[in-house]
Design a protein around this motif. Structure first.
Motif, short mmCIF file in Angstrom:
data_model
loop_
_atom_site.label_atom_id
_atom_site.label_comp_id
_atom_site.label_asym_id
_atom_site.label_seq_id
_atom_site.Cartn_x
_atom_site.Cartn_y
_atom_site.Cartn_z
N ILE A 119 -9.40 -24.05 -58.46
CA ILE A 119 -9.27 -22.77 -59.15
C ILE A 119 -8.91 -23.04 -60.61
CG2 ILE A 119 -8.08 -20.53 -59.20
CD1 ILE A 119 -7.24 -22.10 -56.18
N LEU A 120 -9.78 -22.60 -61.53
CA LEU A 120 -9.51 -22.76 -62.95
C LEU A 120 -8.34 -21.87 -63.35
CD1 LEU A 120 -10.47 -24.07 -65.64
CD2 LEU A 120 -11.89 -22.03 -65.97
N ILE A 121 -7.37 -22.46 -64.04
CA ILE A 121 -6.18 -21.72 -64.45
C ILE A 121 -6.18 -21.45 -65.96
CG2 ILE A 121 -3.66 -21.84 -64.65
CD1 ILE A 121 -3.66 -23.55 -62.12
N GLY A 123 -8.22 -22.63 -69.88
CA GLY A 123 -9.24 -23.34 -70.62
C GLY A 123 -10.61 -23.24 -69.97
N GLU A 124 -11.48 -24.19 -70.31
CA GLU A 124 -12.84 -24.24 -69.78
C GLU A 124 -13.06 -25.60 -69.12
OE1 GLU A 124 -16.02 -23.02 -72.41
OE2 GLU A 124 -14.58 -21.97 -73.68
N LEU A 125 -13.99 -25.64 -68.18
CA LEU A 125 -14.23 -26.86 -67.43
C LEU A 125 -15.70 -26.92 -67.03
CD1 LEU A 125 -12.66 -29.25 -66.13
CD2 LEU A 125 -12.38 -27.82 -64.11
N ILE A 126 -16.27 -28.10 -67.10
CA ILE A 126 -17.65 -28.28 -66.65
C ILE A 126 -17.65 -29.18 -65.43
CG2 ILE A 126 -19.89 -29.30 -67.23
CD1 ILE A 126 -19.48 -28.29 -70.08
N LEU A 127 -18.25 -28.68 -64.35
CA LEU A 127 -18.48 -29.45 -63.13
C LEU A 127 -19.81 -30.16 -63.30
CD1 LEU A 127 -18.11 -30.17 -60.07
CD2 LEU A 127 -19.35 -28.04 -59.60
N ILE A 128 -19.81 -31.49 -63.13
CA ILE A 128 -21.04 -32.29 -63.21
C ILE A 128 -21.33 -32.81 -61.81
CG2 ILE A 128 -22.16 -34.27 -64.28
CD1 ILE A 128 -19.91 -34.03 -66.50
N ASP A 142 -12.02 -18.67 -61.92
CA ASP A 142 -13.28 -19.22 -61.40
C ASP A 142 -12.95 -20.28 -60.36
OD1 ASP A 142 -14.74 -17.59 -63.09
OD2 ASP A 142 -15.39 -19.20 -64.43
N VAL A 143 -13.74 -20.35 -59.30
CA VAL A 143 -13.47 -21.22 -58.15
C VAL A 143 -14.66 -22.12 -57.87
CG1 VAL A 143 -13.05 -21.19 -55.65
CG2 VAL A 143 -11.90 -19.52 -57.11
N TRP A 163 -6.63 -26.91 -63.90
CA TRP A 163 -7.08 -26.27 -62.67
C TRP A 163 -6.22 -26.75 -61.52
CZ3 TRP A 163 -9.42 -30.45 -64.81
CH2 TRP A 163 -9.84 -31.48 -64.00
N ALA A 164 -6.10 -25.90 -60.51
CA ALA A 164 -5.36 -26.23 -59.29
C ALA A 164 -6.35 -26.56 -58.19
CB ALA A 164 -4.49 -25.05 -58.87
#
Length: 186
Positions: A119-121, A123-128, A142-143, A163-164
């Motif tokens: 679970i995004l807590i 900022g931003e994150l990219i899953l590759i 976002d999950v 993220w958690a």
């Protein structure tokens, strides 16, 4: 460059509240404190090799006695338990952690024999994913649910992201008769 050293200050540790019961059976707050992060165990080797200081983790709680757990009847603080060799997963274990990733930092590709609820807590994150696809998470809440898949994370932003994750022990994925177990590398 980001990988060689100059990151902005890390995010403050999140507050963790744990409830339990007093001797009369009433619900009480038994722990109320900050969970500080440290350089991710998996990344410690890479700190020596590549200077990857920008991946930090902290443990909220780990249940290590299988499911159903008996943690409701245990005085031990699950946040102090060591989980497996890398601090992420182990057989018969659930692990509730958070991860912080510095701006511009990318983790190595990795896979654990677990199902992971991310679970995004902040900022931003990219899953590759292994096929090279990049999925951009932009909104807190976002999950991503990972079912034993090979993946990496990258922070596209200019500040730390957090993220958690709840990692639950699972049978490794099997594709075309091949078991896809633990993997760490690129």
């Amino acid at each position: 460059s980001i990988m060689s050293g100059t990151l902005p200050p890390v995010l403050p540790g999140p507050r963790r509240i744990v409830t339990s019961h007093d001797s009369d059976g009433q619900a009480v707050v038994s722990v109320d404190g900050t969970v500080h992060s440290s350089v991710c165990t998996l990344s410690r080797l890479l700190v020596m090799i590549e200077g990857l200081h920008g991946h930090r983790t902290g443990t909220f709680w780990a249940s290590t006695d299988g499911l159903p757990t008996n943690d409701n009847n245990c005085l031990e603080d699950g946040g102090a338990r060591q989980v497996g060799d890398f601090g992420l997963f182990a057989s018969n274990t659930t692990n509730f952690i958070y991860s912080d990733l510095g701006p511009g930092v990318r983790t190595p590709m990795h896979r654990t024999p677990s199902i992971d609820y991310n679970i995004l807590i902040h900022g931003e994150l990219i899953l590759i994913t292994e096929d090279g696809k990049e999925t951009h998470l932009k909104n807190a809440g976002d999950v991503v649910i990972q079912k034993g898949t090979n993946h990496a994370w990258r922070n596209p932003g200019t500040e730390w992201t957090r993220w958690a994750t709840v990692l639950v022990d699972a049978k490794p994925a099997v594709v075309n008769g091949q078991e896809l177990g633990l993997f760490f590398g690129d």
